[in-house]
Scaffold this active site. Structure first.
Site, PDB file in Angstrom:
ATOM      1  N   LYS A   1       0.838  -1.197   0.000  1.00 55.60           N
ATOM      2  CA  LYS A   1       0.000   0.000   0.000  1.00 55.60           C
ATOM      3  C   LYS A   1       0.876   1.252   0.000  1.00 55.60           C
ATOM      4  O   LYS A   1       1.918   1.292   0.655  1.00 55.60           O
ATOM      5  CB  LYS A   1      -0.885  -0.014   1.242  1.00 55.60           C
ATOM      6  CG  LYS A   1      -1.896   1.112   1.333  1.00 55.60           C
ATOM      7  CD  LYS A   1      -2.807   0.911   2.518  1.00 55.60           C
ATOM      8  CE  LYS A   1      -3.819   2.039   2.607  1.00 55.60           C
ATOM      9  NZ  LYS A   1      -4.622   2.193   1.373  1.00 55.60           N
TER      10      LYS A   1
ATOM     11  N   CYS B   1      -2.231   8.782  -8.578  1.00 50.97           N
ATOM     12  CA  CYS B   1      -3.475   8.563  -7.832  1.00 50.97           C
ATOM     13  C   CYS B   1      -4.434   9.725  -8.074  1.00 50.97           C
ATOM     14  O   CYS B   1      -4.087  10.885  -7.819  1.00 50.97           O
ATOM     15  CB  CYS B   1      -3.190   8.427  -6.332  1.00 50.97           C
ATOM     16  SG  CYS B   1      -4.691   8.253  -5.344  1.00 50.97           S
TER      17      CYS B   1
ATOM     18  N   ASN C   1      -3.010   3.197 -13.817  1.00 60.68           N
ATOM     19  CA  ASN C   1      -3.657   3.402 -12.529  1.00 60.68           C
ATOM     20  C   ASN C   1      -5.154   3.508 -12.801  1.00 60.68           C
ATOM     21  O   ASN C   1      -5.584   3.306 -13.941  1.00 60.68           O
ATOM     22  CB  ASN C   1      -3.120   4.688 -11.892  1.00 60.68           C
ATOM     23  CG  ASN C   1      -3.229   4.673 -10.376  1.00 60.68           C
ATOM     24  OD1 ASN C   1      -4.197   4.148  -9.813  1.00 60.68           O
ATOM     25  ND2 ASN C   1      -2.247   5.254  -9.711  1.00 60.68           N
TER      26      ASN C   1
ATOM     27  N   GLY D   1     -11.118  -2.017 -12.879  1.00 55.98           N
ATOM     28  CA  GLY D   1     -11.920  -3.157 -13.309  1.00 55.98           C
ATOM     29  C   GLY D   1     -11.916  -3.337 -14.819  1.00 55.98           C
ATOM     30  O   GLY D   1     -11.212  -2.627 -15.556  1.00 55.98           O
TER      31      GLY D   1
ATOM     32  N   GLY E   1      -7.778  -3.913 -14.956  1.00 55.02           N
ATOM     33  CA  GLY E   1      -8.862  -4.782 -15.396  1.00 55.02           C
ATOM     34  C   GLY E   1      -8.476  -6.210 -15.700  1.00 55.02           C
ATOM     35  O   GLY E   1      -9.164  -6.883 -16.466  1.00 55.02           O
TER      36      GLY E   1
END
Length: 324
Positions: A46, A131, A192, A217, A244
């Site tokens: 993380k 991010c 990302n 996804g 994905g």
């Protein structure tokens, strides 16, 4: 016939090409009761920031067609707590550990790089430049100059391999990828989550408090796959393909596009055993094709596909895949 799934990149030998992507697996400890981590090639931990972060206000997850939109907001204990409480336990995670850091300034990138460099269990460092879920944070990966500034700061602070995690939702990812490598990145993670949102039609307001979040996804796979293909076509640099990957066929597409390592994220949240099922599918496919090494299919989409592979290896009659 045995199949060799190992991959060697950054001077590190990965037992297989699957990497648990940063985020869904946390620091790995919570996942141990559901998945034997020694079976995956690596885990990217993380993301850690300089100071602790509580993350965004809930709700943090919302489903949508073909994926999930998250707004976690880089919740983490900060680098100090990571060093004191988490790093000493990393030996419990029986696979290669890749650290992940995110700075809010050039100086923060430098400090985070220095601190990660001291942790023996961390074999490489991923820079989360992309991010989309943090209010006020620079989107480093959407600007060539900012990308280079962050990478140079970390490069000066460590000799460990550094991996730049780039954003897939940019118009010129090849240019940014080139700048990242010029600045000192040893590899690239592409990509990302992609900025996305949903609106509650009963309230007329965005579902997420931050209004937008990051879509992951199967909906984003064709987008990130194309980015991997374009960068692999332009640069000779190790690529971790992320976005994905829900099954072994998705993983193979990334490999054939040029990714030598493949990140698993959303699939892990749905089914913690998914990495093992993906590995089984890859191995079965290669065996059926009569291919002995996973490395042989990395980037074959750039080399004429299986016809080129047959020519190069001297093998004849690469078998036609029978889907099941």
């Amino acid at each position: 016939m045995g199949v060799d799934l190992s991959v060697e990149r950054f001077g590190i030998k990965f037992e297989n090409p699957l990497i648990l992507a940063s985020g869904p697996a946390g620091f790995g400890f919570e996942l141990l009761q559901y998945l034997d981590l020694s079976k995956v090639g690596a885990i990217t931990l993380k993301t850690v920031t300089l100071n602790p972060r509580e993350g965004n206000a809930p709700p943090r997850l919302v489903d949508t067609h073909g994926g999930i939109i998250n707004s976690i907001g880089l919740q983490n204990p900060g680098i100090g707590e990571f060093i004191n409480s988490i790093a000493p336990r990393l030996k419990e995670i029986k696979t290669i550990k890749i650290g992940s850091i995110a700075g809010f300034s050039v100086e923060e990138w430098k400090v985070l790089g220095e601190e990660m460099d001291k942790i023996k269990e961390i074999k490489a460092i991923e820079l989360d430049l992309s991010c989309p879920n943090v209010k006020g944070k620079k989107m480093w990966a959407k600007d060539e100059k900012l990308t280079q500034e962050a990478i140079k700061a970390v490069r000066e602070s460590t000799d460990k391999p550094i991996i730049a995690k780039l954003a897939p939702d940019v118009t010129g990812i090849v240019g940014i990828a080139k700048k990242a490598v010029e600045a000192g990145a040893d590899g690239l993670s592409i990509g990302n989550t992609i900025e996305a949102m949903r609106i509650n039609i009963e309230t007329g307001l965005p579902v997420l408090k931050l209004k937008t979040g990051g879509l992951s996804g199967p909906a984003i796979k064709p987008i990130t796959l194309a980015r991997v293909f374009k960068v692999a076509e332009a640069l000779d640099v190790p690529i971790i393909g992320i976005g994905g990957v829900m099954n072994w066929k998705d993983a193979l597409e990334y490999a054939m596009a040029g990714a030598s390592l493949i990140g698993i994220g959303t699939a892990l949240m749905i089914n913690p055993q998914s990495p093992l099922e993906i590995l089984e599918g890859i191995e079965r496919f290669l065996r059926q094709k009569g291919i002995e090494r996973f490395e042989d299919i990395v980037g074959i989409a750039h080399r004429g596909g299986f016809r080129c592979l047959s020519k190069n290896t001297g093998k004849r009659g690469i078998r036609t895949l029978q889907y099941w």
